[in-house]
Design a protein around this motif. Sequence first.
Motif, PDB file in Angstrom:
ATOM      1  N   VAL A   1      -5.416 -29.859  49.568  1.00 14.04           N
ATOM      2  CA  VAL A   1      -5.261 -30.358  50.930  1.00 14.04           C
ATOM      3  C   VAL A   1      -6.049 -29.464  51.892  1.00 14.04           C
ATOM      4  CG1 VAL A   1      -3.582 -30.610  52.778  1.00 14.04           C
ATOM      5  CG2 VAL A   1      -3.038 -31.444  50.498  1.00 14.04           C
ATOM      6  N   ALA A   2      -5.911 -28.142  51.702  1.00 10.30           N
ATOM      7  CA  ALA A   2      -6.583 -27.195  52.596  1.00 10.30           C
ATOM      8  C   ALA A   2      -8.095 -27.353  52.498  1.00 10.30           C
ATOM      9  CB  ALA A   2      -6.174 -25.764  52.240  1.00 10.30           C
ATOM     10  N   LEU A   3      -8.600 -27.517  51.270  1.00 11.06           N
ATOM     11  CA  LEU A   3     -10.052 -27.622  51.101  1.00 11.06           C
ATOM     12  C   LEU A   3     -10.584 -28.949  51.632  1.00 11.06           C
ATOM     13  CD1 LEU A   3     -10.249 -25.843  47.701  1.00 11.06           C
ATOM     14  CD2 LEU A   3     -11.493 -25.193  49.753  1.00 11.06           C
ATOM     15  N   THR A   4      -9.749 -29.982  51.586  1.00  8.34           N
ATOM     16  CA  THR A   4     -10.167 -31.262  52.147  1.00  8.34           C
ATOM     17  C   THR A   4     -10.345 -31.120  53.656  1.00  8.34           C
ATOM     18  OG1 THR A   4      -8.932 -32.358  50.411  1.00  8.34           O
ATOM     19  CG2 THR A   4      -9.573 -33.708  52.283  1.00  8.34           C
ATOM     20  N   ALA A   5      -9.403 -30.412  54.287  1.00 11.71           N
ATOM     21  CA  ALA A   5      -9.537 -30.152  55.727  1.00 11.71           C
ATOM     22  C   ALA A   5     -10.789 -29.316  55.989  1.00 11.71           C
ATOM     23  CB  ALA A   5      -8.294 -29.429  56.240  1.00 11.71           C
ATOM     24  N   ALA A   6     -11.018 -28.306  55.142  1.00 10.41           N
ATOM     25  CA  ALA A   6     -12.179 -27.425  55.333  1.00 10.41           C
ATOM     26  C   ALA A   6     -13.482 -28.203  55.197  1.00 10.41           C
ATOM     27  CB  ALA A   6     -12.132 -26.279  54.329  1.00 10.41           C
ATOM     28  N   GLU A   7     -13.560 -29.083  54.195  1.00  4.24           N
ATOM     29  CA  GLU A   7     -14.787 -29.867  53.990  1.00  4.24           C
ATOM     30  C   GLU A   7     -15.065 -30.748  55.206  1.00  4.24           C
ATOM     31  OE1 GLU A   7     -14.210 -31.988  50.331  1.00  4.24           O
ATOM     32  OE2 GLU A   7     -14.937 -30.331  49.111  1.00  4.24           O
ATOM     33  N   TYR A   8     -13.996 -31.324  55.737  1.00  3.39           N
ATOM     34  CA  TYR A   8     -14.167 -32.178  56.915  1.00  3.39           C
ATOM     35  C   TYR A   8     -14.726 -31.357  58.081  1.00  3.39           C
ATOM     36  CZ  TYR A   8     -12.890 -34.865  61.043  1.00  3.39           C
ATOM     37  OH  TYR A   8     -12.923 -35.510  62.247  1.00  3.39           O
ATOM     38  N   LEU A   9     -14.115 -30.195  58.334  1.00  4.04           N
ATOM     39  CA  LEU A   9     -14.554 -29.379  59.473  1.00  4.04           C
ATOM     40  C   LEU A   9     -15.973 -28.848  59.267  1.00  4.04           C
ATOM     41  CD1 LEU A   9     -11.274 -27.364  60.140  1.00  4.04           C
ATOM     42  CD2 LEU A   9     -12.160 -29.307  61.445  1.00  4.04           C
ATOM     43  N   ALA A  10     -16.300 -28.481  58.022  1.00  3.77           N
ATOM     44  CA  ALA A  10     -17.604 -27.868  57.776  1.00  3.77           C
ATOM     45  C   ALA A  10     -18.720 -28.899  57.747  1.00  3.77           C
ATOM     46  CB  ALA A  10     -17.573 -27.109  56.455  1.00  3.77           C
ATOM     47  N   PHE A  11     -18.519 -29.976  56.983  1.00  2.00           N
ATOM     48  CA  PHE A  11     -19.654 -30.859  56.726  1.00  2.00           C
ATOM     49  C   PHE A  11     -19.692 -32.088  57.632  1.00  2.00           C
ATOM     50  CE2 PHE A  11     -18.899 -28.755  52.500  1.00  2.00           C
ATOM     51  CZ  PHE A  11     -19.890 -27.798  52.694  1.00  2.00           C
ATOM     52  N   GLU A  12     -18.598 -32.332  58.350  1.00  2.00           N
ATOM     53  CA  GLU A  12     -18.666 -33.439  59.294  1.00  2.00           C
ATOM     54  C   GLU A  12     -18.610 -32.956  60.732  1.00  2.00           C
ATOM     55  OE1 GLU A  12     -16.236 -36.831  58.217  1.00  2.00           O
ATOM     56  OE2 GLU A  12     -16.569 -36.363  56.095  1.00  2.00           O
ATOM     57  N   LYS A  13     -18.058 -31.749  60.936  1.00  2.00           N
ATOM     58  CA  LYS A  13     -17.963 -31.233  62.308  1.00  2.00           C
ATOM     59  C   LYS A  13     -18.788 -29.968  62.504  1.00  2.00           C
ATOM     60  CE  LYS A  13     -15.478 -34.555  63.583  1.00  2.00           C
ATOM     61  NZ  LYS A  13     -16.109 -35.548  64.462  1.00  2.00           N
TER      62      LYS A  13
ATOM     63  N   LEU B   1     -11.393 -26.302  42.436  1.00  2.00           N
ATOM     64  CA  LEU B   1     -11.039 -25.731  43.740  1.00  2.00           C
ATOM     65  C   LEU B   1     -12.177 -24.857  44.264  1.00  2.00           C
ATOM     66  CD1 LEU B   1      -7.399 -24.399  43.196  1.00  2.00           C
ATOM     67  CD2 LEU B   1      -8.107 -26.621  44.063  1.00  2.00           C
ATOM     68  N   TYR B   2     -12.543 -23.852  43.463  1.00  2.00           N
ATOM     69  CA  TYR B   2     -13.493 -22.844  43.948  1.00  2.00           C
ATOM     70  C   TYR B   2     -14.868 -23.436  44.279  1.00  2.00           C
ATOM     71  CZ  TYR B   2     -10.126 -19.420  42.070  1.00  2.00           C
ATOM     72  OH  TYR B   2      -9.017 -18.681  41.801  1.00  2.00           O
ATOM     73  N   GLU B   3     -15.295 -24.399  43.452  1.00  2.00           N
ATOM     74  CA  GLU B   3     -16.655 -24.924  43.654  1.00  2.00           C
ATOM     75  C   GLU B   3     -16.778 -25.753  44.928  1.00  2.00           C
ATOM     76  OE1 GLU B   3     -19.729 -24.737  42.185  1.00  2.00           O
ATOM     77  OE2 GLU B   3     -19.075 -23.140  40.868  1.00  2.00           O
ATOM     78  N   ARG B   4     -15.667 -25.987  45.599  1.00  2.00           N
ATOM     79  CA  ARG B   4     -15.773 -26.747  46.848  1.00  2.00           C
ATOM     80  C   ARG B   4     -16.287 -25.879  47.987  1.00  2.00           C
ATOM     81  NH1 ARG B   4     -10.384 -30.546  46.894  1.00  2.00           N
ATOM     82  NH2 ARG B   4     -11.291 -31.433  48.768  1.00  2.00           N
ATOM     83  N   ALA B   5     -16.405 -24.589  47.761  1.00  2.00           N
ATOM     84  CA  ALA B   5     -17.056 -23.722  48.738  1.00  2.00           C
ATOM     85  C   ALA B   5     -18.557 -23.945  48.653  1.00  2.00           C
ATOM     86  CB  ALA B   5     -16.735 -22.262  48.434  1.00  2.00           C
ATOM     87  N   GLY B   6     -19.270 -23.622  49.723  1.00  2.00           N
ATOM     88  CA  GLY B   6     -20.715 -23.692  49.653  1.00  2.00           C
ATOM     89  C   GLY B   6     -21.354 -24.221  50.912  1.00  2.00           C
ATOM     90  N   ARG B   7     -22.653 -24.424  50.793  1.00  2.00           N
ATOM     91  CA  ARG B   7     -23.419 -25.002  51.893  1.00  2.00           C
ATOM     92  C   ARG B   7     -24.178 -26.205  51.356  1.00  2.00           C
ATOM     93  NH1 ARG B   7     -27.578 -21.406  53.201  1.00  2.00           N
ATOM     94  NH2 ARG B   7     -28.024 -22.599  55.050  1.00  2.00           N
ATOM     95  N   ARG B   8     -24.502 -27.136  52.223  1.00  2.00           N
ATOM     96  CA  ARG B   8     -25.272 -28.292  51.794  1.00  2.00           C
ATOM     97  C   ARG B   8     -26.564 -28.363  52.590  1.00  2.00           C
ATOM     98  NH1 ARG B   8     -20.480 -32.854  51.629  1.00  2.00           N
ATOM     99  NH2 ARG B   8     -19.121 -31.694  50.223  1.00  2.00           N
ATOM    100  N   GLN B   9     -27.604 -28.824  51.917  1.00  2.00           N
ATOM    101  CA  GLN B   9     -28.883 -28.958  52.598  1.00  2.00           C
ATOM    102  C   GLN B   9     -28.757 -29.918  53.761  1.00  2.00           C
ATOM    103  OE1 GLN B   9     -31.991 -29.984  49.801  1.00  2.00           O
ATOM    104  NE2 GLN B   9     -31.159 -28.507  48.357  1.00  2.00           N
TER     105      GLN B   9
ATOM    106  N   ALA C   1     -27.982 -30.927  45.912  1.00  2.00           N
ATOM    107  CA  ALA C   1     -27.739 -31.036  47.351  1.00  2.00           C
ATOM    108  C   ALA C   1     -27.289 -29.711  47.951  1.00  2.00           C
ATOM    109  CB  ALA C   1     -26.686 -32.105  47.623  1.00  2.00           C
ATOM    110  N   ARG C   2     -27.003 -28.732  47.096  1.00  2.00           N
ATOM    111  CA  ARG C   2     -26.532 -27.451  47.616  1.00  2.00           C
ATOM    112  C   ARG C   2     -27.657 -26.675  48.280  1.00  2.00           C
ATOM    113  NH1 ARG C   2     -21.604 -25.183  45.900  1.00  2.00           N
ATOM    114  NH2 ARG C   2     -20.566 -26.509  44.386  1.00  2.00           N
ATOM    115  N   ALA C   3     -27.298 -25.917  49.307  1.00  2.00           N
ATOM    116  CA  ALA C   3     -28.238 -24.968  49.889  1.00  2.00           C
ATOM    117  C   ALA C   3     -27.772 -23.594  49.447  1.00  2.00           C
ATOM    118  CB  ALA C   3     -28.227 -25.073  51.408  1.00  2.00           C
ATOM    119  N   TYR C   4     -28.705 -22.745  49.067  1.00  2.00           N
ATOM    120  CA  TYR C   4     -28.310 -21.451  48.524  1.00  2.00           C
ATOM    121  C   TYR C   4     -27.776 -20.542  49.625  1.00  2.00           C
ATOM    122  CZ  TYR C   4     -28.330 -17.643  45.181  1.00  2.00           C
ATOM    123  OH  TYR C   4     -27.945 -16.655  44.339  1.00  2.00           O
ATOM    124  N   PRO C   5     -26.578 -19.950  49.424  1.00  2.00           N
ATOM    125  CA  PRO C   5     -26.017 -19.083  50.458  1.00  2.00           C
ATOM    126  C   PRO C   5     -26.877 -17.829  50.623  1.00  2.00           C
ATOM    127  CG  PRO C   5     -24.356 -19.701  48.823  1.00  2.00           C
ATOM    128  CD  PRO C   5     -25.687 -20.080  48.272  1.00  2.00           C
ATOM    129  N   ALA C   6     -27.342 -17.574  51.804  1.00  2.00           N
ATOM    130  CA  ALA C   6     -28.204 -16.410  52.002  1.00  2.00           C
ATOM    131  C   ALA C   6     -28.026 -15.751  53.369  1.00  2.00           C
ATOM    132  CB  ALA C   6     -29.668 -16.814  51.814  1.00  2.00           C
TER     133      ALA C   6
END
Lengths: 589, 458
Positions: free
Chosen positions: B227-239, B284-292, B120-125
Amino acid sequence: MSGTITKVSGPLVVAEGLADANVSDVVRVGSQRLIGEILNMTGDTASIQVYEETSGLGPGAAVETTGMPLSVELGPGMLDNIYDGIQRPLPEMRALTGDCITRGTDVKALNRQKKWDFVPVAKVGDKLAPGDVLGTVQETTAILHKIMVPYGVKGEVTFLAGGLHTVDEVVAAIRDEKGKTHELTMIQRWPVRIARPYTRKYVPSRPMNSGQRIIDTLFPIAKGGTAAVPGPFGSGKTVVQHQLAKWSDVDIVIYIGCGERGNEMTDVLMEFPELKDPRNGEPLMKRTVLIANTSDMPVAAREASIYTGITIAEYFRDMGYDVAVLADSTSRWAEALREMSGRLEEMPGEEGYPAYLASRLAQFYERAGVVECLGSDDRQGSVTAIGAVSPPGGDISEPVAQATMRIVKVFWALDSSLAYARHFPAINWLTSYSLYLDTLTPWYTKQFGEGYMRNRAKAMQILQEENELQEIVRLVGQDALSPADRLTMETAKSIREDFLQQNAFVDEDAYSSYLKQYKLMDLVLRFDTLCRDALQKGADMEKLFTIPSRERVGRAKMADAKVFETEFAEIEAQMKREIEEVIAGGEDE
Amino acid sequence: MIKEYKTIREIASPLMIVEHVEGVTYDELGEIELPSGQKRRCKVLEVEGDRAVVQLFESAQGINLAESKVRFLGHPQQLAVSEDMLGRVFNGMGEPIDGGPAILADAHKDINGLPMNPAARAYPAEFIQTGVSTIDGLNTLVRGQKLPIFSGSGLPHAALAAQIARQARVLGDNETFAVVFAAIGITFEESEFFINDFRRTGAIDRTVVFSNLANDPAVERIATPRVALTAAEYLAFEKDMQVLVILTDITNYAEALREVSAAKKEVPGRRGYPGYLYTDLATLYERAGRRQGKKGSITMIPILTMPEDDKTHPIPDLTGYITEGQIILSRDLHRKGIVPPVDVLPSLSRLKDKGIGVGKTREDHAGTMNQLFAAYSRGKDAKELMTILGEAALSEDDKLFAKFADEFERRYVSQGNSTNRSIQETLDLGWELLKILPRRELKRIKPEMIEKYLPKEE
């Protein structure tokens, strides 16, 4: 048969009431039916490693055994696919559960809807034994999948059904000596921790062409051989593994991303369908199976992933194919082993790793080899195993690297100082080795004459001498060297920069054929021979080192695969001319 | 029906054993009520039969075995998320500490997150221009990458991270961005430095701050980055926001992990850190990224201080194996007054190759980048030789390389914390420096590029 959980500690679960279960059985844990495997049994109490996150699991929950060891499904549909560590197809999981991996997802490894065109090879009435080919399926444009008689089945073919079938439909039947009829589908199951059987094993004798100059020319690996790629982070292990997966002249590639980065798997997934096999022009993905258990995925499934990978490799080997298994990284696998061992409260060996680390590693690499497959047509197949090792701090005195070095025959040592200078592939030519040189030399000699290995020996000698001379230069400076030694340094620099350095991201350079490697090395060494001669004739050293054709030598590796021979010949002619001019110039003065 | 237990058997901070429990599950969140009515959080680390091993998130001080009550809440630790989090300050557990109201939750998310399906990941480019030459030109950052800063005590990593947060932008793009800042065991002063910088530039309204300072409970730090990454995931992938996450300092996080591991009497790995440090950091680190199919992205800049500037210490070592490169700061360059003191040679961005070149930065980027690296490496070697043997021992070429190395540090690396260079400026500066070298040594660049871009002699 069902038991009850008494203890949960991370991925380790202890359950009682499992007297009938066997060690290594796969079990389903809790209401979410998480997948686990029994590690130990004491009385009716079993220690279970769970392949999924155990958050929310507590004492009292049910555990059910399937009565089967951890197995893979083997059949058409594996190529061009990507699996997790226990062979669940990731694209289908995504369709089912969204962008993240949720727990308890039950997906079949092989697609049950897709119909394959089964073409019988055997005939009704044939007497067949395990490994004999019943029929074939064109699995991808690149690979013909052979449907074989499974292990343990022997007798007369009583039924064969060609045409379109799904993998779980009966396509053949065999009646054994006792009169029992076995109905066969296109699926075989095999427990991952047991090596698949073969008729006999051979000593490897053919090289695996990787298209990478330092590998093919200096430290070659044989088909059916074993190799390790150790290196600190940032030294380019993954790029080396990717290059091997792309350009190796094998039929099938199994790439195991074991506890590594998610984006690297995405990279492979995006890039491989675009890349063409240099030998047959087919997309590389058509010959590739990916196993992705990234570092954030459950640690127990990481332990299973390399067995899943090598079992699939053995299955394709049994069809008579050359298979390469690339495991990135075996250190992460060893860490998964250590983590489970710690939770089982086993007595630790070195650095907390379990005492059985070395024997497990040896078992894995020993599944590589060239074999005569089961079946009556004497076909041969091979599995080549290449494992990356990620030693802490790049220090290879640690247990995983040491245990690996005792087993593998080829060692490509990656070096961070080379990587800092952007010398890629950063394989150190002084510490790397290949024990296949002797067995492969006849092959090289037969193909290219004795020149190939002679050039190799000369290049290695020059590089070795350079290393010694550098010590002197560091102490007393370059001026203290004799002109001949200065020439050795210049040639060594040329070998390093113009031959060994290879850019994986430039199309013309990413893959070098054997012939191009041979000719390029010849060109680089020709400079040495000609100059040595010229120096004897009293030519000016500085002028020799700065002749214009050297810039062309530096760009020679970029020459197109079709025209490089004429290009190299031109450069050589120019070099000869210029060196003669320098000699003549010296005599004039 | 949530049961209350008054059966605490043992407390050895940060662990506590509760007996006669029923229906308690692994990783469940608990709440301890002290006789005074004060409440503290804890979570289940292990359950065996009716006995639960529980980890406290705060100090054990004042807990009375007989009088304190424990409740298990039936779910792992969760964070209430909503867009209103932007501009707010929370403690390390995700509770507001800025005096504002509680967050009206849009959803409650498990702070452990779920592993992202690699399919499901999109390659960062997409190239991110940070305005810092050593990053843009040589160690290019792309959207969805995790690129840590390896620093040492007393080095100005905070200034560099703040500069990146301030200047980073994607060329020709005006999507909404957000910064999630997690202070993990750092001092008040360092935390204030970041917050003041966000305030000064107006970024504070787009920033969520999670703050666990040096004097806050150490075990709470294990939750803070999650906690911080959970907030980040919400903002990035839902907002659909482009989120930059800064985690500082990971070394403090790993030490908290070691503290809990030691209390549990686990078999230690290297330097006493638990054997699962790699896996833990990876989650922790792998929660960074982009999704298709998703517009948003998480780009992560974790900061860690290397004990004794040792890159082989387990924390930087394991981090380097997970992240996609690293920016290393050098004490030598810092002493020389070079700002930012980025040690170019061992620094690396693994994803740079997909983010540069035609249509992204410029066609000459890849070639000049390799040439600058190679030339600087050779120049440094030459300078080393010069200190031993004197300048006379160098060949003419090596003298030029030594000169190049000096100029490169002075002009290219040392740009100050307030200069914002465009990628064109960075690339042109690279060419200007390459002019110092003899042309035949520019082997890494295609001849037609040299023809087109190398400044001509007047």
